[in-house]
Design a protein around this motif. Structure first.
Motif, mmCIF file in Angstrom:
data_model
loop_
_atom_site.group_PDB
_atom_site.id
_atom_site.type_symbol
_atom_site.label_atom_id
_atom_site.label_comp_id
_atom_site.label_asym_id
_atom_site.label_seq_id
_atom_site.Cartn_x
_atom_site.Cartn_y
_atom_site.Cartn_z
ATOM 1 N N ALA A 1 37.125 49.834 54.203
ATOM 2 C CA ALA A 1 36.013 49.380 53.365
ATOM 3 C C ALA A 1 36.470 49.173 51.923
ATOM 4 O O ALA A 1 36.106 48.174 51.290
ATOM 5 C CB ALA A 1 34.871 50.387 53.419
ATOM 6 N N PHE A 2 37.272 50.100 51.405
ATOM 7 C CA PHE A 2 37.764 49.952 50.035
ATOM 8 C C PHE A 2 38.690 48.750 49.908
ATOM 9 O O PHE A 2 38.639 48.016 48.918
ATOM 10 C CB PHE A 2 38.487 51.212 49.561
ATOM 11 N N ARG A 3 39.533 48.521 50.909
ATOM 12 C CA ARG A 3 40.414 47.348 50.868
ATOM 13 C C ARG A 3 39.602 46.065 50.876
ATOM 14 O O ARG A 3 39.873 45.131 50.114
ATOM 15 C CB ARG A 3 41.383 47.357 52.054
ATOM 16 N N ALA A 4 38.605 46.006 51.767
ATOM 17 C CA ALA A 4 37.763 44.808 51.848
ATOM 18 C C ALA A 4 37.011 44.601 50.534
ATOM 19 O O ALA A 4 36.904 43.470 50.044
ATOM 20 C CB ALA A 4 36.781 44.929 53.020
ATOM 21 N N ALA A 5 36.511 45.685 49.961
ATOM 22 C CA ALA A 5 35.791 45.581 48.692
ATOM 23 C C ALA A 5 36.725 45.123 47.570
ATOM 24 O O ALA A 5 36.349 44.286 46.745
ATOM 25 C CB ALA A 5 35.151 46.920 48.335
ATOM 26 N N ALA A 6 37.934 45.655 47.549
ATOM 27 C CA ALA A 6 38.898 45.256 46.515
ATOM 28 C C ALA A 6 39.281 43.789 46.662
ATOM 29 O O ALA A 6 39.357 43.054 45.667
ATOM 30 C CB ALA A 6 40.137 46.146 46.577
ATOM 31 N N ASP A 7 39.498 43.342 47.894
ATOM 32 C CA ASP A 7 39.831 41.929 48.126
ATOM 33 C C ASP A 7 38.694 41.021 47.678
ATOM 34 O O ASP A 7 38.916 39.997 47.024
ATOM 35 C CB ASP A 7 40.139 41.674 49.602
ATOM 36 N N ARG A 8 37.492 41.405 48.013
ATOM 37 C CA ARG A 8 36.336 40.567 47.648
ATOM 38 C C ARG A 8 36.128 40.557 46.139
ATOM 39 O O ARG A 8 35.850 39.510 45.554
ATOM 40 C CB ARG A 8 35.094 41.090 48.358
ATOM 41 N N ALA A 9 36.279 41.721 45.510
ATOM 42 C CA ALA A 9 36.136 41.785 44.054
ATOM 43 C C ALA A 9 37.203 40.935 43.368
ATOM 44 O O ALA A 9 36.925 40.257 42.372
ATOM 45 C CB ALA A 9 36.209 43.234 43.574
ATOM 46 N N THR A 10 38.421 40.941 43.910
ATOM 47 C CA THR A 10 39.501 40.131 43.350
ATOM 48 C C THR A 10 39.164 38.645 43.452
ATOM 49 O O THR A 10 39.412 37.880 42.516
ATOM 50 C CB THR A 10 40.829 40.436 44.058
ATOM 51 N N GLU A 11 38.582 38.238 44.569
ATOM 52 C CA GLU A 11 38.168 36.839 44.701
ATOM 53 C C GLU A 11 37.133 36.484 43.642
ATOM 54 O O GLU A 11 37.203 35.414 43.027
ATOM 55 C CB GLU A 11 37.602 36.575 46.096
ATOM 56 N N PHE A 12 36.173 37.371 43.417
ATOM 57 C CA PHE A 12 35.158 37.096 42.406
ATOM 58 C C PHE A 12 35.757 37.090 40.998
ATOM 59 O O PHE A 12 35.340 36.301 40.153
ATOM 60 C CB PHE A 12 33.988 38.080 42.509
ATOM 61 N N GLN A 13 36.743 37.950 40.753
ATOM 62 C CA GLN A 13 37.443 37.907 39.464
ATOM 63 C C GLN A 13 38.107 36.547 39.275
ATOM 64 O O GLN A 13 38.042 35.956 38.194
ATOM 65 C CB GLN A 13 38.532 38.987 39.392
ATOM 66 N N ALA A 14 38.775 36.075 40.313
ATOM 67 C CA ALA A 14 39.477 34.798 40.235
ATOM 68 C C ALA A 14 38.498 33.649 40.003
ATOM 69 O O ALA A 14 38.761 32.748 39.193
ATOM 70 C CB ALA A 14 40.285 34.568 41.516
ATOM 71 N N ILE A 15 37.376 33.671 40.687
ATOM 72 C CA ILE A 15 36.366 32.629 40.504
ATOM 73 C C ILE A 15 35.840 32.645 39.073
ATOM 74 O O ILE A 15 35.729 31.598 38.424
ATOM 75 C CB ILE A 15 35.226 32.811 41.532
ATOM 76 N N ALA A 16 35.546 33.834 38.567
ATOM 77 C CA ALA A 16 35.048 33.942 37.192
ATOM 78 C C ALA A 16 36.101 33.453 36.199
ATOM 79 O O ALA A 16 35.776 32.734 35.243
ATOM 80 C CB ALA A 16 34.659 35.387 36.887
ATOM 81 N N ALA A 17 37.356 33.819 36.423
ATOM 82 C CA ALA A 17 38.432 33.374 35.535
ATOM 83 C C ALA A 17 38.538 31.849 35.542
ATOM 84 O O ALA A 17 38.668 31.220 34.489
ATOM 85 C CB ALA A 17 39.757 34.011 35.945
#
Length: 117
Positions: free
Chosen positions: A54-70
């Motif tokens: 769950a933490f890995r999936a959450a980290a991956d998803r958060a990273t995608e959202f960081q990239a989109i925001a960037a």
């Protein structure tokens, strides 16, 4: 693997939902998602594995959202566009990493895969 075995395996491997711990528990260094209360090693391994996934999936998803925001913040069509250095400063990244995240975010936006893990 039989179809019913495979569906059972996939259901078991689905990441556990991440729930916020009560503030009292968060302040206790020994408390972590109630894992310390599990005595059976097999159950502990199972629950700890669920949390890890769950933490890995959450980290991956958060990273995608960081990239989109960037990517959105660096969009040259924005009047308030930020440079890679500005984005790096806000996100506590290096400038090189910010550039990679901007490119990753642009790819996600271009391919319509934003937030889909």
């Amino acid at each position: 693997m039989a179809e019913s075995d495979q569906s059972e395996h996939l259901r078991r491997m689905r990441p556990a939902p991440l729930l916020f711990e009560p503030s009292e528990a968060a302040g206790d260094a020994e408390h972590f998602f109630d894992l310390e209360s599990i005595d059976d090693p097999a159950a502990l391994l199972g629950r700890a594995t669920e949390l890890t996934l769950a933490f890995r999936a959450a980290a991956d998803r958060a990273t995608e959202f960081q990239a989109i925001a960037a990517a959105q913040l660096a969009d040259p069509r924005r009047f308030d566009r930020l440079t890679a250095a500005d984005i790096a400063d806000r996100a506590q990244w290096t400038e090189d990493y910010a550039k990679k995240m901007i490119d990753f975010g642009r790819d996600l936006l271009r391919n319509g895969t934003q937030g889909a893990s």
